[in-house]
Design a protein around this motif. Structure first.
Motif, mmCIF file in Angstrom:
data_model
loop_
_atom_site.group_PDB
_atom_site.id
_atom_site.type_symbol
_atom_site.label_atom_id
_atom_site.label_comp_id
_atom_site.label_asym_id
_atom_site.label_seq_id
_atom_site.Cartn_x
_atom_site.Cartn_y
_atom_site.Cartn_z
ATOM 1 N N UNK A 190 12.031 46.527 13.367
ATOM 2 C CA UNK A 190 11.482 47.872 13.210
ATOM 3 C C UNK A 190 10.459 47.876 12.082
ATOM 4 N N UNK A 191 9.347 48.555 12.320
ATOM 5 C CA UNK A 191 8.272 48.635 11.336
ATOM 6 C C UNK A 191 8.082 50.096 10.952
ATOM 7 N N UNK A 192 8.207 50.363 9.666
ATOM 8 C CA UNK A 192 8.046 51.718 9.145
ATOM 9 C C UNK A 192 6.823 51.785 8.245
ATOM 10 N N UNK A 226 5.743 48.718 5.720
ATOM 11 C CA UNK A 226 4.354 48.307 5.479
ATOM 12 C C UNK A 226 3.629 49.416 4.730
ATOM 13 N N UNK A 227 3.520 49.246 3.425
ATOM 14 C CA UNK A 227 2.792 50.215 2.605
ATOM 15 C C UNK A 227 1.289 49.979 2.643
ATOM 16 N N UNK A 228 0.897 48.744 2.895
ATOM 17 C CA UNK A 228 -0.526 48.375 2.870
ATOM 18 C C UNK A 228 -0.968 47.946 4.262
ATOM 19 N N UNK A 229 -2.229 48.195 4.561
ATOM 20 C CA UNK A 229 -2.745 47.829 5.875
ATOM 21 C C UNK A 229 -2.714 46.312 6.051
ATOM 22 N N UNK A 233 8.896 46.963 16.720
ATOM 23 C CA UNK A 233 9.266 48.279 17.248
ATOM 24 C C UNK A 233 8.751 49.340 16.291
ATOM 25 N N UNK A 234 7.880 50.222 16.786
ATOM 26 C CA UNK A 234 7.307 51.295 15.961
ATOM 27 C C UNK A 234 7.947 52.623 16.370
ATOM 28 N N UNK A 235 8.910 53.118 15.597
ATOM 29 C CA UNK A 235 9.619 54.344 15.984
ATOM 30 C C UNK A 235 8.906 55.633 15.610
#
Length: 332
Positions: free
Chosen positions: A200-202, A221-224, A168-170
């Motif tokens: 949830x992905x922030x 997720x700080x890195x690609x 889930x990308x809010x």
């Protein structure tokens, strides 16, 4: 003979420089064109002038960052001073620059050595990915039809066979494109009740805003590389008009995209199952530059039921499982 075919045959182009300064989704829309340029100029050195983290997607194409000694020269090409531009062009005598940008040329520079490739043409309801490719074809560059398959081959890994994770990308690049958090929470509850695992992905922007999705499971997720791994490990993804949704689509994940202010005919991820509300004001913007809506009812009116219906359309096997196990329709 078309320009790029002539340049390739003339053997006067040693370096290809690729420029793009947009967000993740904007960059991904250029990727198939960049891959086509790599294939068309197999002997040239391809150099990247853009965000460093994009190299994750470019290194497999044998594309390296421009050296520090070339950075100032490329910046000078954007100057308004004719003499500075002329000097920069002389330094790039055996180079060809591709500038990818959505809607306008950064300068009025006129030279066959600096090509502005536009991704958006007003009045056309076509993905920028296709618009970029069409312009390259018009210049004589062969663009293979299997660009998305190539991306998938390079970056996709199979998930666990029994995964039930729904990403889930809010967030997004503009708050008016976001589905309200209360509806995301209701969706997470619904997913959990129907046997899925909502996650949830922030990203960095959500971190800066201090966004919290507790008590629901959340990953930052700080890195690609981390974002790619999360997409690969998931069953499907749900979110608004945002870069990570394009990434999930490029990785051939089932995606449910929620659209309001922006045009789904232009910016939908590949293979997306789209959900939008029937509001007369939507879409209201082309590229978000003039988006000032304070109450995006087009997003607020998207129901959890509509999103779940789209998810099961994207996952027909799970719809059949739901019928067999007797899940009842739960209130959203």
């Amino acid at each position: 003979m078309q320009l790029l075919s002539a340049l390739r045959q003339s053997n006067t182009c040693d370096k290809i420089i690729l420029e793009q300064s947009g967000a993740l989704g904007d960059f991904l829309l250029t990727w198939t064109s960049i891959a086509a340029i790599r294939q068309f100029f197999p002997k040239a050195s391809l150099l990247w002038h853009g965000a460093f983290e994009r190299l994750f997607f470019l290194t497999p194409l044998d594309i390296t960052p421009v050296p520090a000694s070339m950075q100032k020269t490329l910046i000078n090409l954007h100057s308004s001073d004719h003499q500075i531009i002329t000097h920069a062009l002389n330094e790039l005598e055996r180079s060809l620059v591709f500038r990818f940008h959505l809607d306008k040329k950064p300068t009025a520079l006129k030279t066959e050595r600096v090509l502005s490739i536009l991704g958006f043409i007003s009045g056309q309801l076509e993905s920028p990915r296709h618009v970029y490719e069409s312009q390259l074809k018009a210049l004589g560059l062969d663009v293979p039809e299997n660009g998305l398959e190539y991306f998938h081959t390079l970056f996709s890994t199979p998930p666990a066979p029994d995964t039930r994770t729904i990403l889930l990308f809010p967030g997004s690049g503009h708050p008016a494109k976001n589905w309200p958090h209360v509806q995301f929470f209701s969706l997470a509850s619904r997913l959990q009740k129907e046997g899925f695992h909502p996650l949830f992905v922030l990203g960095p922007i959500e971190q800066e805003l201090g966004l919290k999705m507790a008590p629901w499971p959340t990953v930052v997720c700080d890195r690609i590389e981390d974002l790619v791994a999360q997409c690969n490990n998931a069953l499907a993804a749900i979110g608004g008009d945002t870069g990570p949704m394009h990434l999930a689509g490029f990785l051939q994940k089932p995606v449910v995209s929620l659209f309001g202010p922006t045009n789904k005919s232009i910016f939908a991820p590949p293979g997306a199952h789209m959900v939008s509300a029937a509001t007369p004001c939507s879409p209201c913007t082309q590229l978000c530059k003039n988006l000032s809506c304070q109450q995006p009812i087009c997003m607020e009116k998207i129901s959890v039921d509509a999103v779940m219906d789209a998810l099961y359309s994207a996952l027909p096997h799970h719809r059949q499982q739901k019928r067999k196990t007797g899940f009842s329709g739960l209130d959203s």
